[in-house]
Structure formats: C-alpha cells, structure tokens
Design a protein around this motif. Structure first.
Motif, mmCIF file in Angstrom:
data_model
loop_
_atom_site.group_PDB
_atom_site.id
_atom_site.type_symbol
_atom_site.label_atom_id
_atom_site.label_comp_id
_atom_site.label_asym_id
_atom_site.label_seq_id
_atom_site.Cartn_x
_atom_site.Cartn_y
_atom_site.Cartn_z
ATOM 1 N N PRO A 60 17.630 -5.940 -1.447
ATOM 2 C CA PRO A 60 16.801 -5.579 -0.750
ATOM 3 C C PRO A 60 15.840 -4.359 -1.000
ATOM 4 N N LEU A 61 14.555 -4.525 -0.401
ATOM 5 C CA LEU A 61 13.795 -3.369 -0.977
ATOM 6 C C LEU A 61 13.974 -2.024 -0.501
ATOM 7 N N THR A 62 13.687 -1.023 -1.044
ATOM 8 C CA THR A 62 13.478 0.189 -0.626
ATOM 9 C C THR A 62 12.037 0.561 -0.196
ATOM 10 N N PRO A 63 11.891 1.514 0.601
ATOM 11 C CA PRO A 63 10.287 1.717 0.728
ATOM 12 C C PRO A 63 9.464 1.927 -0.475
ATOM 13 N N GLY A 64 9.994 2.692 -1.515
ATOM 14 C CA GLY A 64 9.227 2.824 -2.519
ATOM 15 C C GLY A 64 8.854 1.542 -3.439
ATOM 16 N N ARG A 65 9.809 0.771 -3.824
ATOM 17 C CA ARG A 65 9.940 -0.413 -4.383
ATOM 18 C C ARG A 65 8.885 -1.503 -3.329
ATOM 19 N N LEU A 66 8.975 -1.485 -1.984
ATOM 20 C CA LEU A 66 8.023 -2.204 -1.498
ATOM 21 C C LEU A 66 6.518 -1.698 -1.395
ATOM 22 N N SER A 73 -0.054 3.204 -1.143
ATOM 23 C CA SER A 73 0.531 4.608 -1.257
ATOM 24 C C SER A 73 1.843 4.791 -0.585
ATOM 25 N N SER A 74 2.362 5.768 -0.548
ATOM 26 C CA SER A 74 3.651 6.173 0.261
ATOM 27 C C SER A 74 3.325 6.283 1.655
ATOM 28 N N GLY A 75 2.384 6.959 1.901
ATOM 29 C CA GLY A 75 1.858 7.026 3.381
ATOM 30 C C GLY A 75 1.552 5.526 4.216
ATOM 31 N N ALA A 76 0.681 4.981 3.173
ATOM 32 C CA ALA A 76 0.312 3.683 3.794
ATOM 33 C C ALA A 76 1.628 2.676 3.962
#
Length: 164
Positions: A60-66, A73-76
């Motif tokens: 499963p993905l982390t937000p960073g990997r997604l 960007s991290s915000g998007a």
C-alpha cells in the motif's frame, strides 16, 4: 516523413500500435465517465487507481509515494486524499510500528461504486479472454508486459529530463 509500410509484418505492427492507442484512449474515456459520474477530478481517479494497484500488489502507498507516482506536490496530494477520503473512496490507516506512517487503502464505499461501474467491463473482458488458449494468453501477457515496460521507461526518461 511518413513511410509506407511494405511488409505484412510492418502492417501488422502498425495495426497493433493503432489498437493499443485506441484501447488507451477508450480506457481513458471510460475512466473519465466513472470520474464524472461520481464527481471525481481526473487526478482523483489517477490516485484511486494507484492506490488500488499498490494495495492489490500488497504494497500500500503512503501519501508521499502517491504524490511521487502522480507527480503532485505534497499539498496537492493531501487535497486529493482529503477529497477521496470524504467521499468514501479511500481511507488512511496506520499499520506499521511507526505510527507516523500512514498507508492509503481503497475504501469500501469506493470499492462498491467501482464494482458496480466496472463489473460489466470485467464480464466483457472475461468473454474475450475465453476465446484464447492459455498459450495465446501467455503470448499476449509477454507482449503487453514488454510494451508496458517500454512506455514506463520512456515516461521515466521524459519526466526526469528538464524541459527545453
């Protein structure tokens, strides 16, 4: 300059490339129809597909990997995750010993919507595949795997190359 395809192999290769292109475009239309029907932004749909594939692969993905996978960007990425979570399409989980690590999972309401929408496509696909032997399907799998590797490598090369 366009060169005329001379041999039967050339014509077959040209037809295969055209069919791959047409399939890709039609698949995008189907995805956009799903997104439009459920009020999803195209980026949200890409995020859902990435989460589904990663979860299906057992990674499963982390937000960073997604964000990395989608080039966001991290915000998007956070905004997309928030929208998808609110709509029930995905959920955040904490599964590792490090409680700061968040994994993204496909949400049950989202799975139900996807099954309802894409289920008939799965049935159509099954009917097509039933017309081919296991050996034929093995050949197709090797071909498509090679084509995927080719486009993924090209994508990586153009993504990493500065514009201009």
């Amino acid at each position: 300059m366009y060169r005329k395809r001379e041999t039967e192999r050339d014509r077959l290769r040209e037809r295969i490339v055209e069919l791959l292109r047409a399939y890709s475009v039609e698949a995008q239309h189907v995805g956009h129809a799903f997104a439009a029907r459920h009020g999803l932004h195209p980026t949200d749909l890409q995020a859902l597909i990435a989460v589904m594939h990663a979860e299906g692969a057992g990674d499963p993905l982390t937000p960073g990997r997604l964000g990395e996978a989608l080039g966001l960007s991290s915000g998007a990425t956070t905004a997309a995750i928030d929208r998808l979570e609110r709509a029930g399409h995905l959920r955040r989980t904490r599964e590792s010993a490090d409680r700061r690590v968040i994994h993204l999972r496909y949400g049950e309401p989202g799975k139900a919507l996807a099954l309802e929408f894409f289920g008939p496509l799965g049935a159509r696909t099954d009917r097509v595949m039933a017309q081919f032997s296991d050996a034929d399907l093995g050949t197709v799998e090797r071909f498509l795997s090679g084509m995927y590797d080719s486009i993924a490598a090209h994508h990586q090369a153009v993504r990493d190359r500065p514009a201009g």
